[in-house]
Design a protein around this motif. Structure first.
Motif, short mmCIF file in Angstrom:
data_model
loop_
_atom_site.label_atom_id
_atom_site.label_comp_id
_atom_site.label_asym_id
_atom_site.label_seq_id
_atom_site.Cartn_x
_atom_site.Cartn_y
_atom_site.Cartn_z
N THR A 1 35.23 29.77 41.22
CA THR A 1 36.30 30.23 40.35
C THR A 1 36.06 31.65 39.84
OG1 THR A 1 35.24 28.97 38.58
CG2 THR A 1 37.17 27.98 39.62
N ASP A 2 34.83 32.14 39.93
CA ASP A 2 34.56 33.54 39.57
C ASP A 2 35.32 34.50 40.48
OD1 ASP A 2 32.87 32.72 37.56
OD2 ASP A 2 31.18 33.98 38.21
N LEU A 3 35.72 34.03 41.66
CA LEU A 3 36.41 34.89 42.63
C LEU A 3 37.91 34.93 42.43
CD1 LEU A 3 34.48 33.81 45.88
CD2 LEU A 3 33.97 35.73 44.34
N LEU A 4 38.42 34.11 41.54
CA LEU A 4 39.88 34.07 41.33
C LEU A 4 40.41 35.40 40.84
CD1 LEU A 4 40.55 30.61 39.66
CD2 LEU A 4 41.67 31.49 41.72
N GLU A 5 41.57 35.77 41.37
CA GLU A 5 42.27 36.96 40.90
C GLU A 5 43.47 36.53 40.07
OE1 GLU A 5 43.19 39.71 44.04
OE2 GLU A 5 41.40 39.13 45.17
N ALA A 6 43.86 37.39 39.15
CA ALA A 6 45.01 37.11 38.30
C ALA A 6 46.29 37.15 39.12
CB ALA A 6 45.07 38.12 37.15
N ALA A 7 47.21 36.28 38.78
CA ALA A 7 48.49 36.25 39.47
C ALA A 7 49.29 37.51 39.15
CB ALA A 7 49.28 35.02 39.04
N PRO A 8 50.01 38.06 40.13
CA PRO A 8 50.78 39.28 39.86
C PRO A 8 51.95 39.02 38.92
CG PRO A 8 51.27 38.40 42.05
CD PRO A 8 50.14 37.60 41.51
#
Length: 236
Positions: A229-236
């Motif tokens: 989950t550290d790799l998750l990016e924020a949704a645009p």
């Protein structure tokens, strides 16, 4: 470029051409409430982009298994289509390696980051560079492009279709058997195992992954666990 109507996706998946960035397109469609199984894609002369929309029924910490799953699906697809001398490996953080050099990457985007919560949606997408922007690819020996590695005859459309098929097969297997088979196949493809690396502010030897694909970094007598989950990016 192959015509859109010529693309064929397996049952339960359907394709949608993106006019811009395919991963962003998939996130926007997911936020609108599209059904899971949407494959958004962009086929350009120099780059292939594709993204798959998921509607997880498990907490985000477990749903993030779709990141390595889609990576293994990509390796299976390219391995079936490329010449036999082409070696494909995967970085823990989503990077794609072809013959040892970096060649695109996978990304994971979700509207939430709480590992204990079931997310409304999850998008896993990748970007694969096909040809270099200059005539001096040798200036960046740690980076490569698909066609530079002897795959100039490979159709990006065929690779996209094969990726979708292999991902669907892996999803069915993951639902039936859990993480164990995927864990074994991913570790066999992992780049950098046993080597020094840095991730999320920690440094050490990459010694493996835990049951949920978190990175295990050994630093002297300590072992750090970095969750996917550290790799998750924020949704645009």
């Amino acid at each position: 470029m192959t015509a859109v109507e010529d693309l064929s996706f397996p049952p339960l998946l359907r394709g949608e051409l993106a006019t811009g960035d395919a991963i962003r397109h998939a996130c926007l469609r997911a936020a609108e409430g599209c059904d899971a199984g949407l494959v958004c894609y962009r086929l350009a002369m120099d780059e292939l982009q594709a993204a798959l929309v998921f509607a997880p029924e498990v907490p985000l910490a477990q749903a993030m298994a779709m990141l390595p799953l889609c990576g293994v699906g990509f390796q299976n697809a390219l391995g079936a289509l490329a010449p036999p001398e082409i070696a494909v490996h995967l970085d823990w953080d989503g990077g794609i390696r072809i013959n040892g050099a970096s060649c695109g990457r996978f990304r994971a985007i979700s509207p939430g980051t709480d590992p204990r919560a079931v997310p409304d949606w999850l998008v896993i997408g990748f970007t694969l560079p096909l040809i270099p922007a200059t005539d001096r690819p040798g200036d960046t020996p740690d980076r490569t492009w698909l066609y530079v590695e002897g795959c100039a005859d490979l159709s990006p459309a065929a690779l996209l279709e094969a990726w979708a098929r292999h991902c669907l097969n892996w999803i069915a297997r993951w639902e039936d058997e859990g993480n164990r088979p995927l864990h074994a196949d991913w570790e066999a493809l992992a780049h950098g195992l046993g080597e020094q690396t840095s991730q999320s502010g920690h440094h050490g030897v990459f010694v493996g992954i835990d049951a949920d694909f978190g990175m295990l970094l050994r630093d002297g007598d300590s072992t750090h666990l970095i969750p996917l989950t550290d790799l998750l990016e924020a949704a645009p």
